[in-house]
Design a protein around this motif. Structure first.
Motif, mmCIF file in Angstrom:
data_model
loop_
_atom_site.group_PDB
_atom_site.id
_atom_site.type_symbol
_atom_site.label_atom_id
_atom_site.label_comp_id
_atom_site.label_asym_id
_atom_site.label_seq_id
_atom_site.Cartn_x
_atom_site.Cartn_y
_atom_site.Cartn_z
ATOM 1 N N GLU A 86 21.778 42.336 133.865
ATOM 2 C CA GLU A 86 21.444 42.613 132.470
ATOM 3 C C GLU A 86 20.070 42.028 132.154
ATOM 4 O O GLU A 86 19.738 40.921 132.547
ATOM 5 N N GLY A 87 19.271 42.784 131.481
ATOM 6 C CA GLY A 87 17.934 42.329 131.104
ATOM 7 C C GLY A 87 16.868 42.663 132.123
ATOM 8 O O GLY A 87 15.694 42.388 131.891
ATOM 9 N N ALA A 88 17.231 43.249 133.262
ATOM 10 C CA ALA A 88 16.250 43.538 134.304
ATOM 11 C C ALA A 88 15.537 44.872 134.081
ATOM 12 O O ALA A 88 14.415 45.055 134.548
ATOM 13 N N LEU A 89 16.170 45.782 133.357
ATOM 14 C CA LEU A 89 15.634 47.135 133.233
ATOM 15 C C LEU A 89 14.231 47.159 132.616
ATOM 16 O O LEU A 89 13.316 47.781 133.161
ATOM 17 N N LEU A 90 14.036 46.491 131.502
ATOM 18 C CA LEU A 90 12.729 46.543 130.836
ATOM 19 C C LEU A 90 11.623 45.884 131.664
ATOM 20 O O LEU A 90 10.618 46.539 131.976
ATOM 21 N N PRO A 91 11.747 44.619 132.066
ATOM 22 C CA PRO A 91 10.621 44.007 132.790
ATOM 23 C C PRO A 91 10.351 44.635 134.152
ATOM 24 O O PRO A 91 9.189 44.815 134.526
ATOM 25 N N LEU A 92 11.400 44.989 134.882
ATOM 26 C CA LEU A 92 11.174 45.589 136.196
ATOM 27 C C LEU A 92 10.870 47.083 136.074
ATOM 28 O O LEU A 92 10.136 47.636 136.894
ATOM 29 N N GLY A 93 11.388 47.733 135.028
ATOM 30 C CA GLY A 93 11.047 49.132 134.772
ATOM 31 C C GLY A 93 9.586 49.294 134.386
ATOM 32 O O GLY A 93 8.908 50.216 134.858
ATOM 33 N N LEU A 94 9.101 48.408 133.513
ATOM 34 C CA LEU A 94 7.676 48.445 133.154
ATOM 35 C C LEU A 94 6.801 48.179 134.374
ATOM 36 O O LEU A 94 5.757 48.821 134.552
ATOM 37 N N MET A 133 3.398 42.243 131.225
ATOM 38 C CA MET A 133 3.152 40.804 131.110
ATOM 39 C C MET A 133 3.903 40.208 129.923
ATOM 40 O O MET A 133 4.477 39.120 130.036
ATOM 41 N N VAL A 134 3.927 40.917 128.800
ATOM 42 C CA VAL A 134 4.665 40.434 127.627
ATOM 43 C C VAL A 134 6.154 40.328 127.956
ATOM 44 O O VAL A 134 6.811 39.350 127.594
ATOM 45 N N SER A 135 6.684 41.325 128.672
ATOM 46 C CA SER A 135 8.109 41.291 129.017
ATOM 47 C C SER A 135 8.425 40.234 130.066
ATOM 48 O O SER A 135 9.538 39.726 130.118
ATOM 49 N N ILE A 139 10.517 35.249 131.084
ATOM 50 C CA ILE A 139 11.281 35.141 132.329
ATOM 51 C C ILE A 139 10.586 34.221 133.315
ATOM 52 O O ILE A 139 11.224 33.364 133.930
ATOM 53 N N SER A 140 9.269 34.410 133.482
ATOM 54 C CA SER A 140 8.513 33.614 134.464
ATOM 55 C C SER A 140 7.045 33.551 134.054
ATOM 56 O O SER A 140 6.310 34.537 134.211
ATOM 57 N N GLN A 141 6.619 32.410 133.563
ATOM 58 C CA GLN A 141 5.205 32.242 133.212
ATOM 59 C C GLN A 141 4.309 32.316 134.447
ATOM 60 O O GLN A 141 3.226 32.914 134.373
ATOM 61 N N PRO A 142 4.720 31.753 135.610
ATOM 62 C CA PRO A 142 3.861 31.915 136.792
ATOM 63 C C PRO A 142 3.648 33.386 137.177
ATOM 64 O O PRO A 142 2.550 33.769 137.560
ATOM 65 N N LEU A 146 0.100 35.409 137.355
ATOM 66 C CA LEU A 146 -0.341 36.154 138.537
ATOM 67 C C LEU A 146 -0.831 37.559 138.174
ATOM 68 O O LEU A 146 -1.620 38.150 138.914
ATOM 69 N N MET A 147 -0.392 38.088 137.046
ATOM 70 C CA MET A 147 -0.829 39.413 136.599
ATOM 71 C C MET A 147 -2.152 39.353 135.821
ATOM 72 O O MET A 147 -2.791 40.391 135.627
ATOM 73 N N THR A 148 -2.569 38.180 135.387
ATOM 74 C CA THR A 148 -3.764 38.054 134.555
ATOM 75 C C THR A 148 -5.030 38.571 135.247
ATOM 76 O O THR A 148 -5.779 39.350 134.639
ATOM 77 N N PRO A 149 -5.302 38.203 136.508
ATOM 78 C CA PRO A 149 -6.512 38.760 137.146
ATOM 79 C C PRO A 149 -6.456 40.286 137.259
ATOM 80 O O PRO A 149 -7.478 40.959 137.144
ATOM 81 N N TYR A 150 -5.270 40.808 137.466
ATOM 82 C CA TYR A 150 -5.073 42.257 137.545
ATOM 83 C C TYR A 150 -5.446 42.918 136.217
ATOM 84 O O TYR A 150 -6.182 43.909 136.194
ATOM 85 N N LEU A 151 -4.975 42.365 135.119
ATOM 86 C CA LEU A 151 -5.305 42.921 133.799
ATOM 87 C C LEU A 151 -6.811 42.852 133.549
ATOM 88 O O LEU A 151 -7.411 43.805 133.043
ATOM 89 N N LEU A 152 -7.428 41.746 133.905
ATOM 90 C CA LEU A 152 -8.876 41.605 133.722
ATOM 91 C C LEU A 152 -9.636 42.621 134.577
ATOM 92 O O LEU A 152 -10.593 43.246 134.107
ATOM 93 N N TRP A 153 -9.207 42.801 135.827
ATOM 94 C CA TRP A 153 -9.846 43.774 136.713
ATOM 95 C C TRP A 153 -9.683 45.181 136.156
ATOM 96 O O TRP A 153 -10.606 45.994 136.206
ATOM 97 N N LEU A 154 -8.496 45.477 135.595
ATOM 98 C CA LEU A 154 -8.266 46.796 135.008
ATOM 99 C C LEU A 154 -9.174 47.039 133.804
ATOM 100 O O LEU A 154 -9.607 48.173 133.582
ATOM 101 N N CYS A 155 -9.458 46.006 133.044
ATOM 102 C CA CYS A 155 -10.394 46.158 131.920
ATOM 103 C C CYS A 155 -11.778 46.556 132.441
ATOM 104 O O CYS A 155 -12.424 47.461 131.892
ATOM 105 N N LEU A 156 -12.217 45.924 133.508
ATOM 106 C CA LEU A 156 -13.484 46.284 134.142
ATOM 107 C C LEU A 156 -13.416 47.710 134.694
ATOM 108 O O LEU A 156 -14.326 48.516 134.470
ATOM 109 N N ALA A 157 -12.331 48.021 135.403
ATOM 110 C CA ALA A 157 -12.184 49.343 136.016
ATOM 111 C C ALA A 157 -12.100 50.443 134.955
ATOM 112 O O ALA A 157 -12.638 51.539 135.145
ATOM 113 N N THR A 158 -11.443 50.152 133.839
ATOM 114 C CA THR A 158 -11.359 51.130 132.751
ATOM 115 C C THR A 158 -12.739 51.390 132.169
ATOM 116 O O THR A 158 -13.117 52.544 131.916
#
Length: 174
Positions: A86-94, A133-135, A139-142, A146-158
């Motif tokens: 229970e609760g896995a659908l949203l964070p792992l689905g996203l 990341m919000v979802s 559950i896990s701040q670490p 770990l997704m933060t550099p990815y989001l920053l890179w996507l901002c550059l790539a966008t």
């Protein structure tokens, strides 16, 4: 016997960790087959901004980003107790949705040269990564970190995708 039992349990945890960490790389490897030819032929013909990273930076960046997001997904999966809890659908689905959008970008941009469609994809991808990341945060701040550099890179790539689209109008069809 107890030692073997403990080793067997430890090995079972290695499999999901390695599998989930490696999973994003599958799309990256498939995308590399498409990108390899186009980086030498089609991509050099495009007008690109002076601030774009060198071509050699992309495979290194993506290898690190895929590893970080994959390991982050493992941390979330582990905290949730698996996919079916229970609760896995949203964070792992996203997470799965952003991975599909990520894997789709390369064939759209490099494969069929649809720069505008790739821009739409990457905008959706960036938003989905933010939602992931919000979802993940409760559950896990670490994992979220770990997704933060990815989001920053996507901002550059966008931004780069936007500039390439803006500076390279698609030919008009008769």
């Amino acid at each position: 016997m107890l030692i073997n039992g403990e080793l067997r349990r430890a090995e079972v945890m290695w499999a999901p960790m390695l599998g989930l960490t490696a999973l994003p790389h599958l799309g990256g490897i498939c995308g590399a087959f498409i990108t390899r030819k186009e980086v030498k032929t089609w991509y050099p013909t495009l007008n690109k901004p002076s601030w774009r990273p060198p071509n050699a930076a992309f495979p290194v960046a993506w290898a690190l980003l895929y590893t970080g997001m994959g390991y982050g997904s493992y941390l979330v999966w582990k905290e949730l107790g698996g996919f079916r809890q229970e609760g896995a659908l949203l964070p792992l689905g996203l997470y799965g949705l952003q991975l599909a959008l990520n894997w789709a970008w390369t064939p759209i941009f490099f494969g069929v040269h649809k720069i505008k469609m790739a821009l739409v994809d990457i905008v959706l991808l960036t938003g989905t990564v933010g939602a992931t990341m919000v979802s993940w945060y409760p559950i896990s701040q670490p994992a979220t970190l770990l997704m933060t550099p990815y989001l920053l890179w996507l901002c550059l790539a966008t931004s780069l995708n936007y500039r390439i689209w803006r500076d390279n109008p698609e030919p008009k069809r008769d």
